[in-house]
Scaffold this motif. Structure first.
Motif, mmCIF file in Angstrom:
data_model
loop_
_atom_site.group_PDB
_atom_site.id
_atom_site.type_symbol
_atom_site.label_atom_id
_atom_site.label_comp_id
_atom_site.label_asym_id
_atom_site.label_seq_id
_atom_site.Cartn_x
_atom_site.Cartn_y
_atom_site.Cartn_z
ATOM 1 N N LEU A 70 0.826 -1.206 0.000
ATOM 2 C CA LEU A 70 0.000 0.000 0.000
ATOM 3 C C LEU A 70 0.860 1.255 0.000
ATOM 4 N N PHE A 71 1.963 1.242 0.744
ATOM 5 C CA PHE A 71 2.862 2.391 0.782
ATOM 6 C C PHE A 71 3.464 2.639 -0.609
ATOM 7 N N LEU A 72 3.917 1.573 -1.264
ATOM 8 C CA LEU A 72 4.526 1.720 -2.585
ATOM 9 C C LEU A 72 3.488 2.076 -3.639
ATOM 10 N N PHE A 73 2.272 1.577 -3.475
ATOM 11 C CA PHE A 73 1.175 1.899 -4.393
ATOM 12 C C PHE A 73 0.992 3.416 -4.485
ATOM 13 N N ALA A 74 1.001 4.081 -3.340
ATOM 14 C CA ALA A 74 0.809 5.531 -3.332
ATOM 15 C C ALA A 74 1.992 6.256 -3.962
ATOM 16 N N LEU A 75 3.207 5.797 -3.689
ATOM 17 C CA LEU A 75 4.384 6.461 -4.249
ATOM 18 C C LEU A 75 4.420 6.335 -5.767
ATOM 19 N N VAL A 76 4.094 5.158 -6.273
ATOM 20 C CA VAL A 76 4.090 4.956 -7.730
ATOM 21 C C VAL A 76 3.080 5.879 -8.401
ATOM 22 N N GLY A 77 1.923 6.069 -7.760
ATOM 23 C CA GLY A 77 0.898 6.943 -8.328
ATOM 24 C C GLY A 77 1.346 8.375 -8.479
ATOM 25 N N ARG A 78 2.397 8.760 -7.782
ATOM 26 C CA ARG A 78 2.938 10.109 -7.898
ATOM 27 C C ARG A 78 4.186 10.152 -8.786
ATOM 28 N N PHE A 79 5.066 9.178 -8.627
ATOM 29 C CA PHE A 79 6.386 9.266 -9.242
ATOM 30 C C PHE A 79 6.391 8.898 -10.724
ATOM 31 N N ILE A 80 5.538 7.963 -11.154
ATOM 32 C CA ILE A 80 5.494 7.611 -12.578
ATOM 33 C C ILE A 80 4.998 8.796 -13.424
ATOM 34 N N PRO A 81 3.872 9.436 -13.085
ATOM 35 C CA PRO A 81 3.471 10.625 -13.860
ATOM 36 C C PRO A 81 4.527 11.723 -13.842
ATOM 37 N N ALA A 82 5.261 11.874 -12.745
ATOM 38 C CA ALA A 82 6.339 12.867 -12.697
ATOM 39 C C ALA A 82 7.417 12.532 -13.721
ATOM 40 N N GLY A 83 7.736 11.244 -13.839
ATOM 41 C CA GLY A 83 8.721 10.831 -14.828
ATOM 42 C C GLY A 83 8.250 11.061 -16.251
ATOM 43 N N MET A 84 6.970 10.857 -16.519
ATOM 44 C CA MET A 84 6.440 11.099 -17.858
ATOM 45 C C MET A 84 6.495 12.577 -18.212
ATOM 46 N N ARG A 85 6.189 13.453 -17.241
ATOM 47 C CA ARG A 85 6.312 14.890 -17.499
ATOM 48 C C ARG A 85 7.762 15.278 -17.741
ATOM 49 N N LEU A 86 8.653 14.629 -17.023
ATOM 50 C CA LEU A 86 10.080 14.895 -17.218
ATOM 51 C C LEU A 86 10.519 14.471 -18.611
ATOM 52 N N ALA A 87 10.034 13.347 -19.091
ATOM 53 C CA ALA A 87 10.391 12.872 -20.431
ATOM 54 C C ALA A 87 9.885 13.817 -21.511
ATOM 55 N N ARG A 98 9.646 17.013 -21.125
ATOM 56 C CA ARG A 98 10.216 18.324 -20.809
ATOM 57 C C ARG A 98 9.141 19.307 -20.355
ATOM 58 N N GLN A 99 8.145 18.775 -19.661
ATOM 59 C CA GLN A 99 7.089 19.604 -19.088
ATOM 60 C C GLN A 99 7.153 19.602 -17.561
ATOM 61 N N ALA A 100 8.262 19.129 -17.037
ATOM 62 C CA ALA A 100 8.342 18.894 -15.597
ATOM 63 C C ALA A 100 8.744 20.147 -14.834
ATOM 64 N N ARG A 101 8.283 20.198 -13.609
ATOM 65 C CA ARG A 101 8.752 21.174 -12.639
ATOM 66 C C ARG A 101 9.922 20.556 -11.870
ATOM 67 N N PRO A 102 10.714 21.376 -11.173
ATOM 68 C CA PRO A 102 11.856 20.797 -10.427
ATOM 69 C C PRO A 102 11.453 19.658 -9.495
ATOM 70 N N ALA A 103 10.297 19.780 -8.872
ATOM 71 C CA ALA A 103 9.856 18.734 -7.947
ATOM 72 C C ALA A 103 9.584 17.419 -8.663
ATOM 73 N N ASP A 104 9.200 17.474 -9.951
ATOM 74 C CA ASP A 104 8.961 16.242 -10.700
ATOM 75 C C ASP A 104 10.259 15.470 -10.887
ATOM 76 N N ALA A 105 11.348 16.181 -11.143
ATOM 77 C CA ALA A 105 12.651 15.519 -11.279
ATOM 78 C C ALA A 105 13.052 14.853 -9.963
ATOM 79 N N THR A 165 10.020 24.654 -3.480
ATOM 80 C CA THR A 165 10.333 25.113 -4.833
ATOM 81 C C THR A 165 9.144 25.696 -5.586
ATOM 82 N N GLU A 166 7.936 25.595 -5.053
ATOM 83 C CA GLU A 166 6.755 26.095 -5.753
ATOM 84 C C GLU A 166 5.980 27.052 -4.861
ATOM 85 N N ARG A 167 5.411 28.055 -5.485
ATOM 86 C CA ARG A 167 4.619 29.036 -4.748
ATOM 87 C C ARG A 167 3.255 28.441 -4.401
#
Length: 358
Positions: free
Chosen positions: A215-232, A234-241, A284-286
């Protein structure tokens, strides 16, 4: 000794293999038909628990006075809901055993909150599924992969030696003074084991080890995978990296076998990752004054909860919390909001600490 499967497990055998610590087959080698049901059941369980905990956290956010509702805030709400659930379970365990009743109360409170905020939560879920389809598909595939890994027998020595006995004791009795006299490790007081005791009921009775850590990893994946896609893209914010870098740690935790255990190492690392992610995004974000103040409350609450899971994170938790509070105190803000935030941190922090020490 690991060896390949020599026969195809039936669905009935697979059901019982959840508890069979001597099962030596590679479950990944089983036919896909045999994997679909159990892996899907684990995934659905994670999804339901995730929604309930996020709804509890969203209700806490509204009680604080923040009306923010977006993907970032809902992710925060999951972790706040988890921290509040750990606090409630520790309070409950002072007087009563942790059985199906706390789970029923979580389902009741979470369901009421979901009904109350159904439009907001439903809109965010639709946005996640229909917005960035590639990110949603990648996230879903990793979730299923982790669910598949969670079907394996546990190989973590400490889970058999004292994690499972603590879960059994917690289900059978309220907190037992002097339990550590039977074995010192029974007095480690890892708060996340109460979560395992709560989930160890009904269909998952005797099998909660297959869903608790995941359950702990389930929640982290739900955040970190979309962050990686935005990074790929080049639409990412610093926090996504920052989030995407943490994904490597999440995968490592899953692959080393801790996903099928009650290991406090996985739980405390996941909570630390979540607190670090929220902290970095906060730095890093307002954000509006009230959103920023509530983010601070979530950060401090998570860091204190991490200490109740495993004491060895104390140094990191204290330093990170003090840094965040020092930076927050230097920003100008409404005096009533300052008092509300400070009082909430003191009350929640003191309650978490005192109940855990008790």
């Amino acid at each position: 000794v690991d060896k390949p499967c020599t026969d195809h497990l039936s669905a009935t055998k697979l059901h019982h293999a959840f508890n069979d610590a001597s099962e030596e087959c590679y479950i990944l080698a089983m036919p896909l038909l045999h994997l679909t049901g159990p892996a899907g059941l684990i995934f659905v369980t994670w999804a339901i628990l995730g929604l309930l905990l996020a709804a509890v956290g969203l209700a806490a956010r509204r009680a604080f006075g923040s009306n923010r509702i977006d993907a970032d805030s809902l992710w925060q709400d999951f972790w706040m809901g988890l921290a509040l659930t750990l606090l409630a379970l520790q309070l409950w365990h002072l007087f009563l055993p942790v059985n199906w009743v706390p789970l029923g109360l979580l389902a009741l409170v979470g369901s009421i909150a979901l009904i109350r905020f159904r439009r907001e939560v439903g809109g965010l879920l639709l946005e996640f599924g229909l917005g960035d389809k590639w990110a949603a598909a990648a996230t879903f595939l990793v979730w299923l992969w982790f669910a598949n890994l969670s079907m394996a027998p546990t190989e973590v020595f400490d889970t058999g030696m004292y994690h499972m006995p603590v879960v059994v004791w917690s289900k059978a009795y309220a907190i037992v003074p002097g339990l550590g006299n039977l074995h010192g490790r029974l007095a480690f007081n890892n708060s996340h084991l109460l979560l395992g005791a709560m989930l160890d009921t009904g269909l998952w009775s005797g099998r909660a080890v297959h869903i608790t850590s995941g359950l702990f990893l389930f929640a982290l994946v739900g955040r970190f995978i979309p962050a990686g896609m935005r990074l790929a893209r080049r639409q990412a914010r610093p926090a996504d990296a920052f989030d995407f870098v943490l994904l490597a740690g999440v995968i490592h935790l899953a692959l080393r076998g801790n996903i099928v255990s009650y290991s406090p190492d996985l739980a405390v690392t996941a909570v630390a990752f979540a607190a670090g992610s929220i902290l970095y995004r906060w730095l890093t974000e307002r954000q509006s004054q009230i959103s920023g103040s509530y983010s601070l409350l979530v950060i401090v609450t998570l860091l204190i909860s991490a200490v109740t899971i495993k004491l060895t994170i104390f140094g990191f938790a204290v330093s990170a919390a003090l840094m965040a509070m020092a930076l927050w105190s230097r920003e100008p803000r409404d005096s009533s909001l300052w008092r509300r935030t400070a009082l909430s941190i003191i009350l929640l922090g003191a309650t978490l600490t005192c109940v855990w020490l008790f």
